[in-house]
Scaffold this motif. Sequence first.
Motif, PDB file in Angstrom:
ATOM      1  N   ALA A 202       0.785  -1.201  -0.062  1.00 22.90           N
ATOM      2  CA  ALA A 202      -0.066  -0.009   0.020  1.00 22.90           C
ATOM      3  C   ALA A 202       0.838   1.304  -0.245  1.00 22.90           C
ATOM      4  O   ALA A 202       0.723   2.149  -0.866  1.00 22.90           O
ATOM      5  CB  ALA A 202      -0.956  -0.252   1.172  1.00 22.90           C
ATOM      6  N   LEU A 203       2.067   1.287   0.802  1.00 25.96           N
ATOM      7  CA  LEU A 203       2.790   2.539   0.636  1.00 25.96           C
ATOM      8  C   LEU A 203       3.527   2.663  -0.505  1.00 25.96           C
ATOM      9  O   LEU A 203       3.712   3.744  -1.145  1.00 25.96           O
ATOM     10  CB  LEU A 203       3.668   2.502   2.186  1.00 25.96           C
ATOM     11  CG  LEU A 203       3.175   2.211   3.705  1.00 25.96           C
ATOM     12  CD1 LEU A 203       4.042   1.967   4.321  1.00 25.96           C
ATOM     13  CD2 LEU A 203       2.565   3.802   3.742  1.00 25.96           C
ATOM     14  N   LYS A 204       3.981   1.550  -0.881  1.00 25.90           N
ATOM     15  CA  LYS A 204       4.851   1.329  -2.348  1.00 25.90           C
ATOM     16  C   LYS A 204       3.781   2.155  -3.427  1.00 25.90           C
ATOM     17  O   LYS A 204       4.418   2.982  -4.295  1.00 25.90           O
ATOM     18  CB  LYS A 204       5.126  -0.128  -2.826  1.00 25.90           C
ATOM     19  CG  LYS A 204       6.121   0.074  -4.015  1.00 25.90           C
ATOM     20  CD  LYS A 204       6.304  -1.458  -4.368  1.00 25.90           C
ATOM     21  CE  LYS A 204       7.477  -1.556  -5.555  1.00 25.90           C
ATOM     22  NZ  LYS A 204       7.581  -2.699  -5.861  1.00 25.90           N
ATOM     23  N   GLY A 205       2.732   1.780  -3.248  1.00 26.56           N
ATOM     24  CA  GLY A 205       1.741   2.139  -4.341  1.00 26.56           C
ATOM     25  C   GLY A 205       1.586   3.928  -4.231  1.00 26.56           C
ATOM     26  O   GLY A 205       1.131   4.428  -5.091  1.00 26.56           O
ATOM     27  N   LYS A 206       1.886   4.437  -2.884  1.00 30.66           N
ATOM     28  CA  LYS A 206       1.777   5.759  -2.925  1.00 30.66           C
ATOM     29  C   LYS A 206       3.058   6.407  -3.054  1.00 30.66           C
ATOM     30  O   LYS A 206       3.291   7.651  -2.763  1.00 30.66           O
ATOM     31  CB  LYS A 206       1.181   6.158  -1.431  1.00 30.66           C
ATOM     32  CG  LYS A 206      -0.421   5.679  -1.251  1.00 30.66           C
ATOM     33  CD  LYS A 206      -1.221   6.346  -2.172  1.00 30.66           C
ATOM     34  CE  LYS A 206      -2.891   5.691  -1.996  1.00 30.66           C
ATOM     35  NZ  LYS A 206      -3.776   6.693  -2.878  1.00 30.66           N
ATOM     36  N   GLY A 207       4.092   5.798  -3.303  1.00 30.06           N
ATOM     37  CA  GLY A 207       5.655   6.085  -3.554  1.00 30.06           C
ATOM     38  C   GLY A 207       6.125   6.397  -2.063  1.00 30.06           C
ATOM     39  O   GLY A 207       7.120   6.974  -2.186  1.00 30.06           O
ATOM     40  N   ILE A 208       5.890   5.814  -1.263  1.00 27.60           N
ATOM     41  CA  ILE A 208       6.579   5.915   0.282  1.00 27.60           C
ATOM     42  C   ILE A 208       7.104   4.353   0.169  1.00 27.60           C
ATOM     43  O   ILE A 208       6.802   3.388   0.151  1.00 27.60           O
ATOM     44  CB  ILE A 208       5.404   5.771   1.285  1.00 27.60           C
ATOM     45  CG1 ILE A 208       4.568   7.044   1.345  1.00 27.60           C
ATOM     46  CG2 ILE A 208       6.131   5.752   2.540  1.00 27.60           C
ATOM     47  CD1 ILE A 208       3.489   7.355   1.751  1.00 27.60           C
ATOM     48  N   ARG A 209       8.536   4.559   0.694  1.00 27.63           N
ATOM     49  CA  ARG A 209       9.496   3.644   0.963  1.00 27.63           C
ATOM     50  C   ARG A 209       9.262   2.830   2.258  1.00 27.63           C
ATOM     51  O   ARG A 209       8.857   3.653   3.369  1.00 27.63           O
ATOM     52  CB  ARG A 209      10.891   4.184   0.755  1.00 27.63           C
ATOM     53  CG  ARG A 209      11.379   4.493  -0.389  1.00 27.63           C
ATOM     54  CD  ARG A 209      12.597   5.298  -0.371  1.00 27.63           C
ATOM     55  NE  ARG A 209      13.766   4.392   0.014  1.00 27.63           N
ATOM     56  CZ  ARG A 209      14.973   4.634   0.042  1.00 27.63           C
ATOM     57  NH1 ARG A 209      15.382   5.606  -0.288  1.00 27.63           N
ATOM     58  NH2 ARG A 209      15.879   3.688   0.558  1.00 27.63           N
ATOM     59  N   TYR A 210       9.331   1.490   2.246  1.00 25.11           N
ATOM     60  CA  TYR A 210       9.164   0.791   3.342  1.00 25.11           C
ATOM     61  C   TYR A 210      10.453  -0.220   3.498  1.00 25.11           C
ATOM     62  O   TYR A 210      10.623  -0.895   2.565  1.00 25.11           O
ATOM     63  CB  TYR A 210       7.954  -0.215   3.083  1.00 25.11           C
ATOM     64  CG  TYR A 210       7.604  -1.183   4.242  1.00 25.11           C
ATOM     65  CD1 TYR A 210       6.574  -0.790   5.062  1.00 25.11           C
ATOM     66  CD2 TYR A 210       8.234  -2.449   4.358  1.00 25.11           C
ATOM     67  CE1 TYR A 210       6.369  -1.932   5.933  1.00 25.11           C
ATOM     68  CE2 TYR A 210       7.914  -3.318   5.452  1.00 25.11           C
ATOM     69  CZ  TYR A 210       6.976  -3.001   6.136  1.00 25.11           C
ATOM     70  OH  TYR A 210       6.569  -3.899   7.059  1.00 25.11           O
ATOM     71  N   GLU A 211      11.281   0.217   4.381  1.00 24.82           N
ATOM     72  CA  GLU A 211      12.512  -0.388   4.397  1.00 24.82           C
ATOM     73  C   GLU A 211      12.686  -1.475   5.699  1.00 24.82           C
ATOM     74  O   GLU A 211      12.247  -1.190   6.825  1.00 24.82           O
ATOM     75  CB  GLU A 211      13.541   0.835   4.994  1.00 24.82           C
ATOM     76  CG  GLU A 211      13.826   1.796   3.940  1.00 24.82           C
ATOM     77  CD  GLU A 211      14.407   1.251   2.686  1.00 24.82           C
ATOM     78  OE1 GLU A 211      15.306   0.315   2.544  1.00 24.82           O
ATOM     79  OE2 GLU A 211      14.241   1.839   1.429  1.00 24.82           O
ATOM     80  N   VAL A 212      13.138  -2.674   5.121  1.00 23.72           N
ATOM     81  CA  VAL A 212      13.281  -3.608   6.079  1.00 23.72           C
ATOM     82  C   VAL A 212      14.829  -3.599   6.452  1.00 23.72           C
ATOM     83  O   VAL A 212      15.844  -3.561   5.600  1.00 23.72           O
ATOM     84  CB  VAL A 212      13.104  -5.156   5.343  1.00 23.72           C
ATOM     85  CG1 VAL A 212      13.277  -6.166   6.553  1.00 23.72           C
ATOM     86  CG2 VAL A 212      11.573  -5.102   5.128  1.00 23.72           C
ATOM     87  N   VAL A 213      15.015  -3.589   7.865  1.00 28.14           N
ATOM     88  CA  VAL A 213      16.698  -3.308   8.408  1.00 28.14           C
ATOM     89  C   VAL A 213      16.772  -4.317   9.349  1.00 28.14           C
ATOM     90  O   VAL A 213      15.915  -4.872  10.122  1.00 28.14           O
ATOM     91  CB  VAL A 213      16.711  -2.143   8.927  1.00 28.14           C
ATOM     92  CG1 VAL A 213      16.488  -0.986   7.783  1.00 28.14           C
ATOM     93  CG2 VAL A 213      15.627  -1.841  10.102  1.00 28.14           C
ATOM     94  N   VAL A 214      17.994  -5.011   9.433  1.00 24.97           N
ATOM     95  CA  VAL A 214      18.347  -5.926  10.399  1.00 24.97           C
ATOM     96  C   VAL A 214      19.589  -5.332  11.150  1.00 24.97           C
ATOM     97  O   VAL A 214      20.111  -6.127  12.034  1.00 24.97           O
ATOM     98  CB  VAL A 214      18.762  -7.144   9.580  1.00 24.97           C
ATOM     99  CG1 VAL A 214      17.705  -7.886   8.729  1.00 24.97           C
ATOM    100  CG2 VAL A 214      20.199  -7.041   8.818  1.00 24.97           C
ATOM    101  N   SER A 215      20.141  -4.207  10.846  1.00 31.94           N
ATOM    102  CA  SER A 215      21.184  -3.771  11.756  1.00 31.94           C
ATOM    103  C   SER A 215      20.990  -2.130  11.895  1.00 31.94           C
ATOM    104  O   SER A 215      20.352  -1.692  11.273  1.00 31.94           O
ATOM    105  CB  SER A 215      22.422  -4.172  11.281  1.00 31.94           C
ATOM    106  OG  SER A 215      22.803  -3.149  10.051  1.00 31.94           O
ATOM    107  N   ILE A 216      21.759  -1.862  12.899  1.00 32.19           N
ATOM    108  CA  ILE A 216      21.888  -0.156  13.150  1.00 32.19           C
ATOM    109  C   ILE A 216      22.365   0.361  11.969  1.00 32.19           C
ATOM    110  O   ILE A 216      21.825   1.453  11.509  1.00 32.19           O
ATOM    111  CB  ILE A 216      22.654   0.085  14.548  1.00 32.19           C
ATOM    112  CG1 ILE A 216      22.116  -0.457  15.496  1.00 32.19           C
ATOM    113  CG2 ILE A 216      23.059   1.426  14.478  1.00 32.19           C
ATOM    114  CD1 ILE A 216      23.063  -0.419  16.956  1.00 32.19           C
ATOM    115  N   ASP A 217      23.426  -0.160  11.288  1.00 34.70           N
ATOM    116  CA  ASP A 217      23.871   0.462  10.152  1.00 34.70           C
ATOM    117  C   ASP A 217      22.974   0.525   9.247  1.00 34.70           C
ATOM    118  O   ASP A 217      22.805   1.768   8.472  1.00 34.70           O
ATOM    119  CB  ASP A 217      25.122  -0.383   9.622  1.00 34.70           C
ATOM    120  CG  ASP A 217      25.946   0.562   8.595  1.00 34.70           C
ATOM    121  OD1 ASP A 217      26.345   1.664   8.720  1.00 34.70           O
ATOM    122  OD2 ASP A 217      26.014  -0.164   7.678  1.00 34.70           O
TER     123      ASP A 217
END
Length: 103
Positions: free
Chosen positions: A78-93
């Motif tokens: 849904a966010l992608k469809g609105k041009g909003i990034r959804y980031e999956v992160v596994v570390s502080i970096d």
Amino acid sequence: RRAGDLAMPHANRKDANHKAIREALRKVGALVFDMADMPSAGFDLLVAYRAKLYILEVKASDKQRDDLTANENITRLALKGKGIRYEVVVSIDEAMKAIGAVR
């Protein structure tokens, strides 16, 4: 209680690195809304940094990076469809890179 800490009646299981990532983001001056106890949100952290908002989903390891729940995946799409990034992160970096705190 800090801004961004939401009280919820029951807690979901959080990934082991969740707290460290959240606190590291706060240390660089980000306002972090911890949404992990609200599974209907479909993501873990809403981060405000340098006049921008970021949606972060925390996973414990690279192996789990693609293991989104049905609700997380619906939210991501849904966010992608609105041009909003959804980031999956596994570390502080990765989290720091996702919000532009480091290159």
